[in-house]
Design a protein around this motif. Structure first.
Motif, PDB file in Angstrom:
ATOM      1  N   GLU A 123       0.660  -1.414   0.205  1.00 28.37           N
ATOM      2  CA  GLU A 123       0.225   0.147   0.003  1.00 28.37           C
ATOM      3  C   GLU A 123       0.575   0.952  -0.070  1.00 28.37           C
ATOM      4  OE1 GLU A 123      -3.934  -1.243   2.622  1.00 28.37           O
ATOM      5  OE2 GLU A 123      -1.782  -0.470   3.908  1.00 28.37           O
ATOM      6  N   ARG A 124       1.944   1.257   0.760  1.00 25.36           N
ATOM      7  CA  ARG A 124       2.681   2.568   0.842  1.00 25.36           C
ATOM      8  C   ARG A 124       3.414   2.389  -0.421  1.00 25.36           C
ATOM      9  NH1 ARG A 124       6.342   3.357   6.533  1.00 25.36           N
ATOM     10  NH2 ARG A 124       7.534   5.769   5.792  1.00 25.36           N
ATOM     11  N   VAL A 125       3.413   1.691  -0.591  1.00 30.25           N
ATOM     12  CA  VAL A 125       4.562   1.828  -2.082  1.00 30.25           C
ATOM     13  C   VAL A 125       3.461   2.561  -3.425  1.00 30.25           C
ATOM     14  CG1 VAL A 125       4.498  -0.169  -3.608  1.00 30.25           C
ATOM     15  CG2 VAL A 125       6.368   1.355  -4.242  1.00 30.25           C
ATOM     16  N   ALA A 126       2.017   2.037  -3.764  1.00 33.51           N
ATOM     17  CA  ALA A 126       0.851   1.700  -4.527  1.00 33.51           C
ATOM     18  C   ALA A 126       1.348   3.558  -3.986  1.00 33.51           C
ATOM     19  CB  ALA A 126       0.130   1.502  -4.183  1.00 33.51           C
ATOM     20  N   PHE A 127       0.657   4.269  -2.839  1.00 28.75           N
ATOM     21  CA  PHE A 127       0.485   5.246  -2.777  1.00 28.75           C
ATOM     22  C   PHE A 127       1.320   6.690  -2.660  1.00 28.75           C
ATOM     23  CE2 PHE A 127       0.676   9.116   0.192  1.00 28.75           C
ATOM     24  CZ  PHE A 127      -0.799   9.805   0.238  1.00 28.75           C
ATOM     25  N   LEU A 128       2.862   6.243  -2.723  1.00 29.63           N
ATOM     26  CA  LEU A 128       3.652   6.771  -2.793  1.00 29.63           C
ATOM     27  C   LEU A 128       3.968   6.729  -4.730  1.00 29.63           C
ATOM     28  CD1 LEU A 128       5.927   5.661  -0.285  1.00 29.63           C
ATOM     29  CD2 LEU A 128       5.258   7.879  -0.221  1.00 29.63           C
ATOM     30  N   LEU A 129       4.334   5.666  -5.238  1.00 28.57           N
ATOM     31  CA  LEU A 129       3.696   6.628  -6.785  1.00 28.57           C
ATOM     32  C   LEU A 129       2.777   6.918  -7.364  1.00 28.57           C
ATOM     33  CD1 LEU A 129       5.592   2.583  -7.453  1.00 28.57           C
ATOM     34  CD2 LEU A 129       6.683   5.380  -7.771  1.00 28.57           C
ATOM     35  N   ARG A 130       2.026   6.612  -6.669  1.00 24.13           N
ATOM     36  CA  ARG A 130       0.688   7.439  -7.409  1.00 24.13           C
ATOM     37  C   ARG A 130       0.508   9.194  -7.393  1.00 24.13           C
ATOM     38  NH1 ARG A 130      -1.995   8.388 -12.408  1.00 24.13           N
ATOM     39  NH2 ARG A 130      -4.006   8.888 -11.970  1.00 24.13           N
ATOM     40  N   GLU A 131       0.398   8.835  -5.688  1.00 22.66           N
ATOM     41  CA  GLU A 131       0.163  10.572  -5.085  1.00 22.66           C
ATOM     42  C   GLU A 131       1.113  11.216  -5.171  1.00 22.66           C
ATOM     43  OE1 GLU A 131      -3.290  11.144  -3.945  1.00 22.66           O
ATOM     44  OE2 GLU A 131      -3.837   9.439  -5.652  1.00 22.66           O
ATOM     45  N   VAL A 132       2.487  10.644  -4.693  1.00 27.00           N
ATOM     46  CA  VAL A 132       3.474  11.943  -4.555  1.00 27.00           C
ATOM     47  C   VAL A 132       4.218  11.886  -5.717  1.00 27.00           C
ATOM     48  CG1 VAL A 132       5.378  12.055  -3.096  1.00 27.00           C
ATOM     49  CG2 VAL A 132       3.736  11.484  -2.274  1.00 27.00           C
ATOM     50  N   PHE A 133       4.495  10.599  -6.991  1.00 28.46           N
ATOM     51  CA  PHE A 133       5.001  10.774  -7.665  1.00 28.46           C
ATOM     52  C   PHE A 133       4.595  10.688  -9.120  1.00 28.46           C
ATOM     53  CE2 PHE A 133       7.876   9.193  -4.175  1.00 28.46           C
ATOM     54  CZ  PHE A 133       9.332  10.474  -4.688  1.00 28.46           C
ATOM     55  N   GLU A 135       2.831   8.342 -10.788  1.00 29.62           N
ATOM     56  CA  GLU A 135       3.029   7.207 -12.090  1.00 29.62           C
ATOM     57  C   GLU A 135       1.992   6.294 -12.211  1.00 29.62           C
ATOM     58  OE1 GLU A 135       5.833   6.148 -13.488  1.00 29.62           O
ATOM     59  OE2 GLU A 135       7.459   6.879 -12.168  1.00 29.62           O
ATOM     60  N   GLU A 136       1.926   5.955 -13.203  1.00 29.91           N
ATOM     61  CA  GLU A 136       0.806   5.923 -13.876  1.00 29.91           C
ATOM     62  C   GLU A 136       0.348   4.613 -13.467  1.00 29.91           C
ATOM     63  OE1 GLU A 136      -1.337   7.292 -16.168  1.00 29.91           O
ATOM     64  OE2 GLU A 136       0.377   8.864 -17.233  1.00 29.91           O
ATOM     65  N   TYR A 137      -1.260   4.221 -13.546  1.00 29.90           N
ATOM     66  CA  TYR A 137      -1.393   2.636 -12.521  1.00 29.90           C
ATOM     67  C   TYR A 137      -0.803   1.442 -13.238  1.00 29.90           C
ATOM     68  CZ  TYR A 137      -4.649   4.780 -10.087  1.00 29.90           C
ATOM     69  OH  TYR A 137      -5.630   5.457  -8.773  1.00 29.90           O
ATOM     70  N   ALA A 138      -0.761   1.513 -14.554  1.00 34.33           N
ATOM     71  CA  ALA A 138       0.302   0.813 -15.048  1.00 34.33           C
ATOM     72  C   ALA A 138       1.424   0.197 -15.473  1.00 34.33           C
ATOM     73  CB  ALA A 138       0.835   1.178 -16.725  1.00 34.33           C
ATOM     74  N   THR A 139       2.697   1.642 -14.042  1.00 32.50           N
ATOM     75  CA  THR A 139       3.444   0.916 -13.347  1.00 32.50           C
ATOM     76  C   THR A 139       3.468   0.614 -12.718  1.00 32.50           C
ATOM     77  OG1 THR A 139       4.748   3.585 -15.245  1.00 32.50           O
ATOM     78  CG2 THR A 139       5.667   2.777 -12.623  1.00 32.50           C
ATOM     79  N   LEU A 140       2.690   0.926 -11.543  1.00 34.95           N
ATOM     80  CA  LEU A 140       2.494   0.313 -10.800  1.00 34.95           C
ATOM     81  C   LEU A 140       1.613  -1.344 -10.320  1.00 34.95           C
ATOM     82  CD1 LEU A 140       1.920   3.454 -10.099  1.00 34.95           C
ATOM     83  CD2 LEU A 140       0.108   2.865  -8.489  1.00 34.95           C
ATOM     84  N   ALA A 141       1.336  -1.587 -11.621  1.00 38.57           N
ATOM     85  CA  ALA A 141       0.756  -2.650 -11.692  1.00 38.57           C
ATOM     86  C   ALA A 141       2.350  -3.354 -11.884  1.00 38.57           C
ATOM     87  CB  ALA A 141      -0.277  -2.550 -13.179  1.00 38.57           C
ATOM     88  N   ARG A 142       3.279  -2.619 -12.570  1.00 41.00           N
ATOM     89  CA  ARG A 142       4.460  -3.968 -13.101  1.00 41.00           C
ATOM     90  C   ARG A 142       4.843  -3.826 -12.110  1.00 41.00           C
ATOM     91  NH1 ARG A 142       6.357  -0.552 -16.277  1.00 41.00           N
ATOM     92  NH2 ARG A 142       7.803   0.869 -14.609  1.00 41.00           N
ATOM     93  N   VAL A 143       5.501  -2.332 -10.996  1.00 41.65           N
ATOM     94  CA  VAL A 143       5.881  -2.114 -10.145  1.00 41.65           C
ATOM     95  C   VAL A 143       5.271  -4.039  -8.872  1.00 41.65           C
ATOM     96  CG1 VAL A 143       7.008  -1.681  -7.985  1.00 41.65           C
ATOM     97  CG2 VAL A 143       6.492  -0.483  -9.969  1.00 41.65           C
ATOM     98  N   LEU A 144       3.916  -4.109  -8.979  1.00 43.39           N
ATOM     99  CA  LEU A 144       3.768  -4.453  -7.628  1.00 43.39           C
ATOM    100  C   LEU A 144       3.203  -6.342  -8.563  1.00 43.39           C
ATOM    101  CD1 LEU A 144       1.906  -1.812  -6.031  1.00 43.39           C
ATOM    102  CD2 LEU A 144       3.533  -3.457  -4.656  1.00 43.39           C
ATOM    103  N   GLY A 145       3.424  -6.773  -9.781  1.00 39.87           N
ATOM    104  CA  GLY A 145       2.883  -7.517 -10.335  1.00 39.87           C
ATOM    105  C   GLY A 145       1.678  -8.157 -10.152  1.00 39.87           C
ATOM    106  N   ARG A 146       0.736  -7.267 -10.519  1.00 42.86           N
ATOM    107  CA  ARG A 146      -1.055  -6.531  -9.640  1.00 42.86           C
ATOM    108  C   ARG A 146      -1.391  -5.873 -10.721  1.00 42.86           C
ATOM    109  NH1 ARG A 146      -2.029  -6.090  -3.154  1.00 42.86           N
ATOM    110  NH2 ARG A 146      -0.473  -7.060  -2.996  1.00 42.86           N
ATOM    111  N   SER A 147      -2.609  -6.269 -11.432  1.00 41.46           N
ATOM    112  CA  SER A 147      -3.376  -5.659 -11.980  1.00 41.46           C
ATOM    113  C   SER A 147      -3.595  -4.817 -11.911  1.00 41.46           C
ATOM    114  CB  SER A 147      -4.903  -6.682 -12.448  1.00 41.46           C
ATOM    115  OG  SER A 147      -5.747  -6.920 -11.312  1.00 41.46           O
ATOM    116  N   GLU A 148      -4.134  -3.595 -13.330  1.00 38.28           N
ATOM    117  CA  GLU A 148      -4.415  -2.081 -12.667  1.00 38.28           C
ATOM    118  C   GLU A 148      -5.357  -2.129 -11.635  1.00 38.28           C
ATOM    119  OE1 GLU A 148      -3.912   0.532 -15.587  1.00 38.28           O
ATOM    120  OE2 GLU A 148      -2.658  -0.630 -17.084  1.00 38.28           O
ATOM    121  N   PRO A 149      -6.938  -2.745 -11.896  1.00 36.49           N
ATOM    122  CA  PRO A 149      -7.695  -2.490 -10.929  1.00 36.49           C
ATOM    123  C   PRO A 149      -7.094  -3.303  -9.584  1.00 36.49           C
ATOM    124  CG  PRO A 149      -8.765  -4.117 -12.985  1.00 36.49           C
ATOM    125  CD  PRO A 149      -6.665  -4.120 -13.421  1.00 36.49           C
TER     126      PRO A 149
END
Length: 298
Positions: A123-133, A135-149
């Motif tokens: 949750e922490r990395v997802a929040f930081l990448l999206r809300e602070v940096f 980043e696109e949700y596609a980037t978060l999906a790649r980083v976390l190995g999860r789907s965009e939804p």
């Protein structure tokens, strides 16, 4: 056998260092481990074939995020056994120091870092990448190995939890500094009425001594208890301390020196009218770098 050191990062890789260090610091709350994570990412870069990497920045963000999550999971046990409350290591900002590499363009406040401690590493990395940096949700999906939804849900949950603990409207920097100066003045004169008027009803005081400096072992809640404690400390140490207002984590804060040594760093969380929380770091391990960076202020 002598271990070979990796070559220094290229100019292109160095361009990404502020962003990478900013992410790692916000994940871990300490600068030295954040620097180690970035260095490890560079080491792994040199072990890869550059032809297999389409975007150096995206690759490095992914590796730093995953390394920081792994380190945060390992640190959970240590923080659970920490002597008293754990607070992030404050970093000096607003002057040309290495700490500025922690990318000050967006929220770096200790208040936010404390809130992030309540999140799971993902949750922490997802929040930081999206809300602070941003980043696109596609980037978060790649980083976390999860789907965009799935990562959208992670960000939503993290955002709601962080929002619950933050003021609806953040105070402008000048208001933060004005409240800090009034707070110091009231403490210096022992003006209890002024202190009461500045502190929010549910104000909290958290001090981090790490078992290496005298500090409250638990968070203190309520204006009356906090004022009594602070004025007691003032009476005990009156005349032996020198205060310097500086920028820590992007906000006005105060460094307190005692007999020439850095005694503690104090940060406030304000809502524009009142002080909601007081954070004080006394652990000498978390003050070493700060003292070196702020030596010109003494």
């Amino acid at each position: 056998m002598i271990a070979l050191r990796p070559p220094p990062p290229s100019e292109e890789l160095q361009r990404h260092r502020p962003r990478l260090l900013g992410l790692a610091y916000r994940m871990l709350g300490e600068l030295a481990p954040a620097e180690d994570v970035v260095q490890e990412a560079y080491l792994r870069w040199h072990q890869e074939d550059p032809r297999d990497i389409q975007s150096p920045e995206a690759w490095l963000v992914t590796v730093v995020s995953r390394l920081a999550m792994d380190r945060l999971r390992r640190a959970a046990t240590e923080r659970a056994a920490y002597d008293g409350p754990w607070l992030p290591e404050p970093v000096l900002t607003g002057v040309p120091t290495p700490a500025q590499a922690a990318e000050q363009a967006s929220d770096l406040s200790v208040a936010l870092l404390v809130l992030l401690e309540s999140l799971k590493p993902e949750e922490r990395v997802a929040f930081l990448l999206r809300e602070v940096f941003d980043e696109e949700y596609a980037t978060l999906a790649r980083v976390l190995g999860r789907s965009e939804p799935a990562v959208r849900q992670l960000v939503h949950r993290a955002r709601e939890r962080v929002r619950e603990g933050r003021p609806r409207l953040p105070a402008p920097p000048e208001v933060n500094e004005q409240l800090l100066r009034r707070f110091l003045s009231a403490l210096h004169t022992g003006d209890q009425a002024a202190l009461v008027s500045m502190l929010a009803p549910g104000v909290t005081y958290t001090s981090d001594g790490g078992g290496k400096a005298y500090a409250a072992r638990r968070r203190i809640e309520g204006a009356e208890r906090i004022i009594r404690m602070l004025l007691g400390l003032r009476q005990k140490l009156h005349g032996t301390m020198v205060h310097r207002i500086v920028q820590l984590n992007g906000q006005a804060a105060v460094l307190t020196f005692r007999e020439g040594a850095l005694f503690h760093a104090t940060m406030l969380d304000v809502d524009g009218e009142h002080i909601r929380a007081i954070y004080r770091v006394l652990n000498p391990d978390k003050l070493q770098r700060l003292l070196r960076d702020a030596i010109h202020l003494m």
